[in-house]
Design an enzyme around this catalytic site. Structure first.
Site, PDB file in Angstrom:
ATOM      1  N   LYS A  66       0.827  -1.210   0.000  1.00  0.00           N
ATOM      2  CA  LYS A  66       0.000   0.000   0.000  1.00  0.00           C
ATOM      3  C   LYS A  66       0.861   1.260   0.000  1.00  0.00           C
ATOM      4  O   LYS A  66       0.523   2.261  -0.650  1.00  0.00           O
ATOM      5  CB  LYS A  66      -0.942  -0.015   1.201  1.00  0.00           C
ATOM      6  CG  LYS A  66      -2.041  -1.070   1.108  1.00  0.00           C
ATOM      7  CD  LYS A  66      -2.962  -1.013   2.317  1.00  0.00           C
ATOM      8  CE  LYS A  66      -4.069  -2.056   2.211  1.00  0.00           C
ATOM      9  NZ  LYS A  66      -4.965  -2.032   3.401  1.00  0.00           N
ATOM     10  N   ASP A  94       4.419  -1.245  12.484  1.00  0.00           N
ATOM     11  CA  ASP A  94       3.046  -1.587  12.845  1.00  0.00           C
ATOM     12  C   ASP A  94       2.820  -1.036  14.246  1.00  0.00           C
ATOM     13  O   ASP A  94       3.434  -1.509  15.206  1.00  0.00           O
ATOM     14  CB  ASP A  94       2.872  -3.106  12.818  1.00  0.00           C
ATOM     15  CG  ASP A  94       1.460  -3.552  13.206  1.00  0.00           C
ATOM     16  OD1 ASP A  94       0.673  -2.705  13.672  1.00  0.00           O
ATOM     17  OD2 ASP A  94       1.168  -4.749  13.065  1.00  0.00           O
ATOM     18  N   ASN A 121       0.968  11.051  12.794  1.00  0.00           N
ATOM     19  CA  ASN A 121      -0.327  11.197  12.133  1.00  0.00           C
ATOM     20  C   ASN A 121      -1.240   9.988  12.257  1.00  0.00           C
ATOM     21  O   ASN A 121      -2.460  10.136  12.371  1.00  0.00           O
ATOM     22  CB  ASN A 121      -0.076  11.493  10.643  1.00  0.00           C
ATOM     23  CG  ASN A 121      -1.297  11.283   9.784  1.00  0.00           C
ATOM     24  OD1 ASN A 121      -2.163  12.144   9.668  1.00  0.00           O
ATOM     25  ND2 ASN A 121      -1.379  10.096   9.161  1.00  0.00           N
ATOM     26  N   TYR A 210     -11.192   6.253  22.463  1.00  0.00           N
ATOM     27  CA  TYR A 210     -10.593   7.089  21.421  1.00  0.00           C
ATOM     28  C   TYR A 210     -10.303   8.485  21.960  1.00  0.00           C
ATOM     29  O   TYR A 210      -9.197   9.025  21.768  1.00  0.00           O
ATOM     30  CB  TYR A 210     -11.537   7.176  20.222  1.00  0.00           C
ATOM     31  CG  TYR A 210     -11.048   8.088  19.119  1.00  0.00           C
ATOM     32  CD1 TYR A 210      -9.969   7.720  18.314  1.00  0.00           C
ATOM     33  CD2 TYR A 210     -11.657   9.313  18.881  1.00  0.00           C
ATOM     34  CE1 TYR A 210      -9.511   8.552  17.311  1.00  0.00           C
ATOM     35  CE2 TYR A 210     -11.207  10.148  17.877  1.00  0.00           C
ATOM     36  CZ  TYR A 210     -10.145   9.774  17.091  1.00  0.00           C
ATOM     37  OH  TYR A 210      -9.684  10.606  16.094  1.00  0.00           O
ATOM     38  N   LYS A 214      -6.697  10.618  22.259  1.00  0.00           N
ATOM     39  CA  LYS A 214      -6.483  11.916  21.621  1.00  0.00           C
ATOM     40  C   LYS A 214      -6.106  12.993  22.648  1.00  0.00           C
ATOM     41  O   LYS A 214      -5.346  13.914  22.331  1.00  0.00           O
ATOM     42  CB  LYS A 214      -7.728  12.326  20.834  1.00  0.00           C
ATOM     43  CG  LYS A 214      -8.057  11.423  19.645  1.00  0.00           C
ATOM     44  CD  LYS A 214      -7.053  11.564  18.517  1.00  0.00           C
ATOM     45  CE  LYS A 214      -6.010  10.497  18.452  1.00  0.00           C
ATOM     46  NZ  LYS A 214      -5.046  10.701  17.330  1.00  0.00           N
TER      47      LYS A 214
END
Length: 353
Positions: A66, A94, A121, A210, A214
């Site tokens: 990819k 990974d 990112n 999540y 963050k």
């Protein structure tokens, strides 16, 4: 968290305007960048932006096929625009496996003496609860711990680059991708401290997990700024040299694959990203990369921007109360090293005088 903060946050999240201004990046010739998750989404566009400005860019990703396709696509687009061929390279990692993060950092340091831009990112969102092979909750490790480890392993290279006689303030930067979810969805206490980062107490609340990851991205950026930023003791000890500018970024609500992990069913087989796009709540991915690219490379960024939280499009905005908590940032730093030291035998990098 106040209602006013929520309202302003929603505006920043979904009402960013039709398009951002031109980036107008300066020449990045001679600079080296690393973007995790650079083969897709915001990361792909960030890699394209930096490489087309002249930087040599490494894509940190787990799938070489990819990544190769992403590199091919960027080079093809550059040729169509009659731009020089971008210098983009693959770096296998990974983020659910800390050994591969360590290996990637070692490989990078074998290939490069300098690093000017580290763009943390990559991320996952709203996935089912599971533990990685390292025994940490998967969102927490992917979004936070692995980037924490990668940054620490590359910190010597970043600092050496910043101390070069030819380096100017702002030549070396770290960008952590965060989200408005740090304020909207993280647990009220901010960080769960008492379960070795397995997050079992909120295992059935994927958005809380999540949001907590963050929040950690912001706290990590804040601690790095306090330790190595323009007014840090480190810089003062080095006669005003060696500063690293660190920023956290909320990119906006972007139509990427992240949204497709959200666990609810939609009619007609629609994916969440498709629904959000249809009702125009998403901004295009190329716009979503604007703020992180700006923080990473724009010559309009100033030393006062280091340590700040940015929202679309490249606007400073206060993080949540927890996101501005210096004691929480320091506690998270120490707790992360406590757990990594116990589980992996790893130690914090401390630069020599």
């Amino acid at each position: 968290m106040s209602l006013l903060y929520n309202i302003k946050g929603l505006i920043n999240n979904y009402m960013c305007g039709s398009s951002p201004p031109d980036l107008n990046l300066p020449s990045l010739n001679g600079k080296v960048a690393l973007v995790t998750g650079g083969n897709t989404g915001i990361g792909f566009v960030t890699v394209e932006n930096l490489a087309n400005a002249g930087a040599r860019v490494y894509i940190g990703a787990r799938n070489e096929e990819k990544a190769a396709k992403a590199i091919e696509d960027i080079k093809k687009k550059a040729a169509e625009k009659s731009l020089p061929e971008p210098d983009i390279r693959f770096l296998k990692m990974d983020l659910t496996d800390l050994e591969t993060v360590q290996n990637a950092a070692e490989e990078f340091k074998r290939n490069e003496k300098h690093l000017h831009i580290l763009d943390n990112n990559a991320g996952i969102m709203a996935v089912d609860y599971s533990l990685t092979k390292d025994n940490y909750e998967i969102q927490w490790q992917t979004n936070y711990i692995s980037h924490f480890v990668l940054t620490n392993l590359l910190l010597p290279t970043l600092l050496e680059t910043a101390l070069l006689p030819t380096s100017k303030p702002g030549d070396v930067r770290i960008v952590n991708l965060s989200s408005f979810s740090h304020a909207a969805n993280a647990p009220g206490e901010g960080i769960i401290w008492d379960d070795d980062f397995q997050l079992k107490r909120i295992k059935h609340n994927t958005t809380q997990r999540y949001g907590m990851s963050k929040l950690a991205n912001i706290l990590h950026a804040n601690y790095l700024h306090a330790t190595y930023g323009p007014d840090s003791d480190y810089v003062k000890r080095h006669g005003g040299k060696g500063e690293i500018w660190t920023m956290a970024v909320h990119p906006g609500a972007i139509g990427t694959q992240l949204q497709d992990n959200i666990n609810f069913k939609l009619p007609f087989g629609l994916k969440p990203s498709q629904l959000m796009g249809a009702i125009r709540w998403n901004i295009p991915v190329e716009f979503g990369a604007y703020t992180s690219t700006w923080c990473a490379a724009s010559d309009k960024v100033t030393r006062e921007d280091s340590g700040k939280y940015f929202v679309p499009y490249a606007e400073r905005y206060p993080a949540s109360e927890n996101g501005q908590n210096k004691e929480m940032a320091e506690r998270l730093w120490k707790k992360t090293w406590e757990i990594l030291g116990r589980d992996k035998g790893w130690k914090e990098y401390t630069p020599s005088e």
